[in-house]
Design an enzyme around this catalytic site. Structure first.
Site, PDB file in Angstrom:
ATOM      1  N   THR A 205     -64.071  47.090 -27.962  1.00 25.91           N
ATOM      2  CA  THR A 205     -63.152  46.930 -26.858  1.00 25.91           C
ATOM      3  C   THR A 205     -63.068  48.165 -25.971  1.00 25.91           C
ATOM      4  O   THR A 205     -62.531  48.096 -24.878  1.00 25.91           O
ATOM      5  CB  THR A 205     -61.769  46.629 -27.442  1.00 25.91           C
TER       6      THR A 205
ATOM      7  N   ARG B 232     -52.216  47.372 -15.180  1.00 26.97           N
ATOM      8  CA  ARG B 232     -53.134  48.466 -14.850  1.00 26.97           C
ATOM      9  C   ARG B 232     -54.384  48.369 -15.722  1.00 26.97           C
ATOM     10  O   ARG B 232     -54.295  48.166 -16.929  1.00 26.97           O
ATOM     11  CB  ARG B 232     -52.415  49.797 -15.097  1.00 26.97           C
ATOM     12  N   ILE B 233     -55.526  48.525 -15.111  1.00 29.47           N
ATOM     13  CA  ILE B 233     -56.783  48.470 -15.851  1.00 29.47           C
ATOM     14  C   ILE B 233     -57.160  49.908 -16.214  1.00 29.47           C
ATOM     15  O   ILE B 233     -57.475  50.726 -15.346  1.00 29.47           O
ATOM     16  CB  ILE B 233     -57.881  47.784 -15.011  1.00 29.47           C
TER      17      ILE B 233
ATOM     18  N   ASN C   3     -59.639  51.319 -18.060  1.00 26.54           N
ATOM     19  CA  ASN C   3     -61.042  51.694 -17.848  1.00 26.54           C
ATOM     20  C   ASN C   3     -61.784  50.482 -17.298  1.00 26.54           C
ATOM     21  O   ASN C   3     -62.205  49.602 -18.047  1.00 26.54           O
ATOM     22  CB  ASN C   3     -61.680  52.158 -19.167  1.00 26.54           C
ATOM     23  N   PRO C   4     -61.924  50.411 -15.978  1.00 32.65           N
ATOM     24  CA  PRO C   4     -62.507  49.200 -15.378  1.00 32.65           C
ATOM     25  C   PRO C   4     -63.899  48.864 -15.915  1.00 32.65           C
ATOM     26  O   PRO C   4     -64.280  47.699 -15.930  1.00 32.65           O
ATOM     27  CB  PRO C   4     -62.577  49.559 -13.882  1.00 32.65           C
TER      28      PRO C   4
ATOM     29  N   GLN D  99     -65.358  43.551 -21.339  1.00 31.43           N
ATOM     30  CA  GLN D  99     -64.536  42.656 -22.152  1.00 31.43           C
ATOM     31  C   GLN D  99     -64.482  41.281 -21.513  1.00 31.43           C
ATOM     32  O   GLN D  99     -64.596  40.263 -22.191  1.00 31.43           O
ATOM     33  CB  GLN D  99     -63.106  43.204 -22.215  1.00 31.43           C
TER      34      GLN D  99
ATOM     35  N   GLY E 196     -53.442  43.384 -21.337  1.00 31.43           N
ATOM     36  CA  GLY E 196     -54.744  43.267 -22.009  1.00 31.43           C
ATOM     37  C   GLY E 196     -55.643  42.316 -21.250  1.00 31.43           C
ATOM     38  O   GLY E 196     -55.167  41.510 -20.445  1.00 31.43           O
ATOM     39  N   VAL E 197     -56.943  42.405 -21.484  1.00 27.18           N
ATOM     40  CA  VAL E 197     -57.865  41.498 -20.795  1.00 27.18           C
ATOM     41  C   VAL E 197     -58.827  40.776 -21.738  1.00 27.18           C
ATOM     42  O   VAL E 197     -59.484  39.826 -21.347  1.00 27.18           O
ATOM     43  CB  VAL E 197     -58.721  42.234 -19.737  1.00 27.18           C
TER      44      VAL E 197
ATOM     45  N   GLU F 256     -58.748  38.748 -24.175  1.00 21.26           N
ATOM     46  CA  GLU F 256     -58.637  37.313 -24.460  1.00 21.26           C
ATOM     47  C   GLU F 256     -58.476  36.519 -23.173  1.00 21.26           C
ATOM     48  O   GLU F 256     -58.963  35.401 -23.064  1.00 21.26           O
ATOM     49  CB  GLU F 256     -57.464  37.080 -25.412  1.00 21.26           C
TER      50      GLU F 256
END
Ligand code: FES
Ligand code: FES
Lengths: 175, 736
Positions: B474, B619-620, B622-623, B629, B693-694, B696
C-alpha cells in the site's frame, strides 16, 4: 553439484527432487526469486538460463548444472540498479513487490526475444526481422507474470521507458 | 492525542513532503529482491526444519483414524503434529473455524497434520504418506439451496443491523410509476495474493517468535496467544514485508499456528508455507451473494423507494457478506429498506476481502441503477447526479464530512468523453467489435481506528519511526516517512521507518482502507510529542518553535534538530484516538468509474479498452502510491466482472479450481491503459492528516462499470457474475 549462478561457480549438495527455485531460495539464500505457486502458473519464480526465461519452480536443480543462471540478485544491486530496476521504482511498477523480481527477469529476457525476432501470438507478420515494441506486444509477452496488486500499467511503462532509452542510446552509438 | 474536534491548520498543511508524488522508499529493496519476506528469514533463523501441511480431504465429518507409521518412518521426518498430540488448543477471536482440525473436520482442506522434516522435499514426500480414514457427513454447500433457511445475523460490529427501514418502502414501491425488481449474484472470490501465507516459528523457552506475513499484527498476536493458550506477552510477530494480503492476511492462519506447534514438537525452528493448491480451501474467501434490488422512481427520475436484500452463507458462528450497506448511503429516496440474511454453509470460512460488503454490493446495485436509468430513458450519469444526497438518507440531520460524488461523475464524464456514448445498446461497431461505455458510482466508508507509534531522534538529526503498522504493498513505509519528515521539518531521507513488529506500539494495521489515515495520524501524534521534547531539551518555548529544513527555530535562534539529542537519544511514544466525529458525521470516500469495453460480435469475447476512476478521498498523502492502489483495485474489479469465480462442488463441498491456473485473475494482456484522477479534497473531520483511504474505493463500483459497458456494447444484460462469454453469446445481436 556445480552451478553457475550470477557468474559465480557454486557447489551445492541437494536432493535430486530439489527444484531450481528451492535451491536458490532455501539452500543458497538467494531469496530474491519468489515462490508464488510452485506449479508454473504465476511467473514469480522466473530466472534466466543461458539468457532465456524459465519458471524455476518447474525445473529440477540437478538438470541445470553448468548452465548460466541469472537471478534478480545478479541483475543489479541497491547501489547499482539495473536500468529496469530503476524504472520499476520510477514508474511504480509494483506494490507488494512479491511478483517484482519475476517481472523484471521476465522483461529482460522478453526484450531479448523481441530483438531476436521471436514472434508472439499478436505478431501479425511472422517474416518481420524487427518486431515492434508496442504496448500490446509487451502485454501479450508478459502475461505469464501475474501481479495480483495490479501494477500492470506501471510495469509496462517501466519496460517501455527502459527499452526506449536503451534503443535510443544504441542508435546514437551506431551513428 | 485525542482527535475530537475538526482539524485546524497544523504542520502537515505545509505539504513540503506530504502530498508529493514520492517513489517508494523500500523500492530499491523490492526491485533487487532483497526485501525479506516471511519465508526468507535466513538472516534471523538459521537452519529451520520444514513443515508441510496435510489438508482434510472431506468437507464435513470426522477423522476415524490416521495412519502415520509410513510418514514417521520416511527419511528425514522429525515430528508429526496432529490434533491428537498438539495438546489443548483454543480458537482466535477472529477465526471462525479451528486452524488445526481433528477429529471433527469443519471444512475441506482444513489443516489436520503437519509433517516436519529436515528438508522441504522430505516433508512433502512424507506428508503424502499420511493415510486418513474419514467418516463423511452431509453438509450444506449450495447457497441457492440454503437461501430459504437463511436467518438474520446477529447485529453489531462493522456489519451493522440485519434489517433497516425508513418510511413506507412497500407502499412507495408499489405505487412507483417506474420500477425495477431484479436479482443478481456474485460468486466466491479469492484474495489470491502472490505471496502464499508463510511463517517461521522459533521458541526460546516459553517465548515464541513468528516471522510471518500478516496485515494486523496486534490482532494476530492476541489470536496466536489465544490459540496456543499462552500469554500474549510471550508472543512476538515480525512481518516487515508482506507479499499482498487483500484481507486474506488479516487473521492468523494455519501456517503460523502449525509452525509454532511444529517447532515445539521438533525442538527447533520450523518454517511452513501454505502450498498454493491448499490456500483456496484452507484460508478465507469472499462469500458468494444473492442480492435482490427493488427501486421505484417517479417519471422525473427521482427515486421514491429503494430496497436491497442480500443473502450469503458461512460456517456456523461466521458472519454475513454485508452487501447491502452502501445502499443505505449512496442515493436519496424517502422510502428505504435493507435486509441481510445468513445461511449456514459447510464451505471453507468466509471473511473479509478487499472492500467487504461494498465490492459485491455495488456490483449489483450499480447494475440496478443502470437498468433504472434505461427504464426512465435517462442518462445513467444524470440519473445518479439527480439522486445524490448530501446527508445520511436515514438520518437527514447527519451530514457527510465531504461528499463529492457529483463532481467525480461530472469530471469523469467530461474526461472520458461520455457524451459520445450512444444510449441504445448494441449500436456502436468498430470492425468486428461491438463497443460500449459504462459508468458506476463507488462509495466506501472511512473508518477511524486508534493507532500508536514511537519516534526516536538521534544526534545526527535522524528520526526513526517504530510502529507495528504493516505495508502490504500500500505504500505505508513511504507515507509514514513523509509524515514524520513533514512534522519534524526534515527531508525524507532523514527518516527511517520500521514496521510490522509486535514489539513496537500497536497501530491500526492494514485493513478496511483505514491504514493510511490512521497510521500516519498516529505517527503525527508521536512526532508532535517529540517536538515538545525537542523544545524542552533545547530550552525553547514549545509554543513558538518552528521545525523546518532540519533546524529548530525560535525567534532569531536556529539550532540543528540533532542537537536536541546530543546528550542522548530523544524518544517519544504517542498515538491517535478518536472522539465521536465519525458518529456526528458520515465519513466516506467516493468515486466515479468509467469503462469502455469491446465485445467480439462473433465470439462474444470481452476486452476492456479504457478505464478511468475519479476519486474523492480526502488528502492524498502520496499520489504516486495512491494511484497504484486505485489502478490495482480497478484491475481486481476487472477480474471480478469478467473472470474470477471459485467454483463450488456442491456435492463434496469444496472449491474446485483451487490454484492459480484454475482461479483466473487478470493478466497483463487483460488490462488496458488506466487513468486515475484525485479531486482536491481535504477532510479536516477525519484526522489531523485530513486524509481518508483509497485502496478499497478503487474497487468499489468497477465491476458494475464493466458490466454496464458490456451491456451497452451488446444489449444483453447479464446479472450473474462473472460475465463470461457463454452468458451472452447466444443472445448477441445478429451479425450483419
Ligand atoms: S512459482 Fe513458479 S510459476 Fe509460480
Ligand atoms: S506487486 Fe504485488 S503481486 Fe505484483
Amino acid at each position: 553439484m556445480r552451478f553457475i549462478i550470477n557468474e559465480h561457480s557454486i557447489e551445492a549438495d541437494v536432493d535430486v527432487r530439489t527444484s531450481l527455485l528451492d535451491l536458490l531460495r532455501d539452500h543458497l539464500g538467494l531469496t530474491g526469486t519468489k515462490k508464488g505457486c510452485n506449479q508454473g502458473a504465476c511467473g514469480a519464480c522466473t530466472v534466466l538460463v543461458d539468457g532465456e526465461r524459465i519458471n524455476s519452480c518447474l525445473a529440477l536443480a540437478v538438470q541445470y548444472q553448468d548452465r548460466e543462471i541469472l537471478t534478480i540478485e545478479g541483475l543489479g544491486t541497491i547501489g547499482d540498479l539495473h536500468p529496469l530496476q530503476a524504472a520499476f521504482i520510477e514508474y511504480d511498477g509494483f506494490q507488494c513487490g512479491y511478483c517484482t523480481p519475476g517481472q523484471i527477469c521476465s522483461a529482460v529476457a522478453m526484450i531479448g526475444e523481441i530483438r531476436r525476432g521471436l514472434p508472439s501470438a499478436l505478431t501479425e507478420d511472422l517474416a518481420l526481422e524487427q518486431i515492434g515494441f508496442s504496448e500490446d506486444e509487451i502485454r501479450e509477452r508478459m502475461s505469464g507474470n501475474l501481479c495480483r496488486c495490479g501494477a500492470y500499467n506501471g510495469i509496462i511503462e517501466a519496460i517501455r521507458a527502459t527499452y526506449a532509452e536503451e534503443s535510443a542510446q544504441e542508435r546514437e552509438a551506431a551513428a | 492525542m485525542k482527535f475530537d474536534t475538526p482539524a485546524t491548520t497544523n504542520p502537515i498543511d505545509r505539504l513540503k513532503v506530504v502530498g508529493k508524488a514520492t517513489d517508494r522508499i523500500e523500492g530499491p529493496l523490492k526491485t533487487t529482491g532483497t526485501a525479506p519476506y516471511a519465508y526468507e528469514r535466513h538472516d534471523a533463523v538459521a537452519d529451520p526444519a520444514y513443515g508441510y501441511i496435510v489438508g482434510a480431504g472431506i468437507a464435513k465429518g470426522r477423522i476415524v483414524s490416521m495412519d502415520l507409521a509410513a510418514a514417521r518412518a520416511a527419511p528425514g521426518v522429525i515430528a508429526i503434529v496432529t490434533a491428537a498430540n498438539a495438546g489443548k488448543l483454543g480458537k482466535g477471536k477472529f477465526n471462525t473455524a479451528k486452524l488445526l482440525g481433528g477429529p471433527e473436520v469443519d471444512h475441506y482442506h482444513q489443516a489436520i497434520a503437519l509433517v516436519v522434516a529436515g528438508t522441504f522435499e522430505q516433508a512433502r514426500a512424507a506428508a503424502a504418506l499420511v493415510h486418513v480414514h474419514y467418516a463423511r457427513t452431509r453438509g450444506n454447500f449450495d447457497l441457492a439451496a440454503a437461501k430459504s433457511s437463511a436467518q438474520p445475523p446477529k447485529a453489531g460490529g462493522i456489519g451493522g443491523k440485519p434489517d433497516t427501514a425508513v418510511g413506507d418502502f412497500a407502499g412507495a414501491f408499489a405505487q412507483a410509476p417506474v420500477s425495477l425488481d431484479a436479482t443478481y449474484t456474485t460468486p466466491v472470490h479469492s484474495h489470491a495474493m502472490m505471496e502464499p501465507h508463510a511463517s517461521i516459528a522459533s521458541w526460546n523457552g516459553d517465548q515464541l517468535t513468528i516471522y510471518t506475513s500478516n496485515q494486523m499484527i496486534n490482532w494476530s498476536k492476541g489470536d496466536v496467544a489465544a490459540t496456543l493458550g499462552i500469554p500474549a506477552e510471550k508472543v512476538r510477530l515480525i512481518s516487515p514485508y508482506i507479499g499482498g494480503g487483500f484481507g486474506g492476511k488479516l487473521f492468523v492462519r494455519a501456517d503460523a499456528i502449525m509452525a509454532a506447534l511444529g517447532a515445539k514438537a521438533a525442538g527447533r525452528p520450523v518454517k511452513v508455507t501454505l502450498q498454493r493448491p491448499l490456500m483456496f480451501n484452507n484460508t478465507t474467501h469472499r462469500p458468494a451473494t444473492i442480492q435482490r434490488i427493488r427501486i421505484g422512481a417517479g417519471q422525473d427520475g427521482r427515486i421514491t423507494a429503494i430496497g436491497h436484500e442480500g443473502w450469503s452463507g458461512d460456517l456456523p458462528g461466521g458472519g454475513p457478506e454485508t452487501a447491502v450497506n452502501q445502499t443505505r448511503l449512496l442515493y436519496a429516496g424517502p422510502n428505504r429498506m435493507t435486509a441481510t440474511r445468513l445461511a449456514v454453509l459447510d464451505l471453507p470460512e468466509g471473511n473479509a476481502m478487499r472492500a467487504p460488503g461494498e465490492a459485491p454490493g455495488l456490483m449489483a446495485l450499480e447494475i440496478a441503477i443502470d437498468e433504472m436509468a434505461e427504464k426512465l430513458g435517462m442518462d445513467p450519469v444524470r440519473f445518479r447526479i439527480l439522486n445524490d444526497t448530501q446527508v445520511d438518507p436515514e438520518q437527514p440531520s447527519r451530514e457527510f464530512s465531504q461528499r463529492q460524488l457529483v463532481e467525480c461523475l461530472r469530471l469523469g464524464a467530461e474526461r472520458f468523453g461520455w457524451d459520445k456514448r450512444v444510449a441504445k445498446p448494441g449500436s456502436v461497431r468498430d470492425g468486428r467489435w461491438l463497443i460500449g461505455m459504462g459508468v458506476a458510482a463507488g462509495i466506501r466508508n472511512n473508518l477511524l481506528m486508534k493507532s500508536a507509534a514511537r519516534v526516536r531522534l538521534d544526534s545526527h538529526g535522524i528520526v526513526t519511526v517504530e510502529t507495528d503498522m504493516t505495508d502490504i504493498g500500500t505504500g505505508t513505509y513511504t507515507i509514514i516517512a513523509q509524515t514524520a519528515a513533514e512534522t519534524m521539518g526534515l527531508p525524507l531521507d532523514s527518516v527511517i521507518v520500521k514496521l510490522g513488529d509486535s514489539s513496537f506500539p500497536a497501530s491500526a494495521g492494514s485493513g478496511g482502507q483505514w491504514g493510511a489515515n490512521n497510521s500516519t495520524a498516529g505517527v503525527y501524534a508521536a512526532c508532535m510529542t517529540l517536538r515538545d521534547k525537542v523544545a524542552q531539551a533545547l530550552g525553547l518555548n514549545a509554543a513558538d518553535v518552528d521545525f523546518a529544513d532540519g533546524q529548530v527555530r525560535s525567534g532569531n535562534r536556529s539550532i540543528a534538530l540533532g542537537d536536541a539529542a546530543r546528550s542522548g537519544e530523544l524518544v517519544a511514544e504517542d498515538g491517535i484516538e478518536y472522539g465521536d466525529l465519525d458518529k456526528t458525521y458520515q465519513q466516506s470516500t467516493f468515486a466515479g468509474h468509467f469503462v469502455e469495453a469491446a465485445v467480439d460480435a462473433a465470439t462474444g469475447e470481452i476486452r476492456i479498452r479504457r478505464m478511468l476512476a475519479v476519486c474523492a478521498a480526502g488528502r492524498i498523502l502520496n499520489p504516486k502510491a495512491a494511484r497504484s492502489q486505485v489502478i490495482g483495485a480497478m484491475t481486481m474489479g476487472v477480474g471480478a466482472a469478467l473472470m474470477e469465480e471459485l467454483a463450488v462442488d456442491t456435492r463434496f463441498g469444496f472449491f474446485v479450481n483451487h490454484d492459480l491456473a484454475g482461479y483466473e485473475v487478470p493478466v497483463h494482456a487483460d488490462i488496458p491503459h488506466q487513468e486515475v484522477i484525485f479531486l482536491d479534497e481535504e477532510d479536516p473531520i477525519s484526522s489531523p492528516m485530513k486524509a481518508k483511504g483509497v485502496g478499497e474505493l478503487g474497487l468499489c463500483g468497477v465491476g458494475a462499470a464493466v458490466a454496464n459497458a458490456v451491456y451497452n456494447a451488446t444489449g444483453v444484460r447479464v446479472r450473474d457474475y462473472p460475465i463470461t462469454l457463454d452468458k451472452h453469446l447466444g443472445r448477441l445481436p445478429t451479425l450483419t
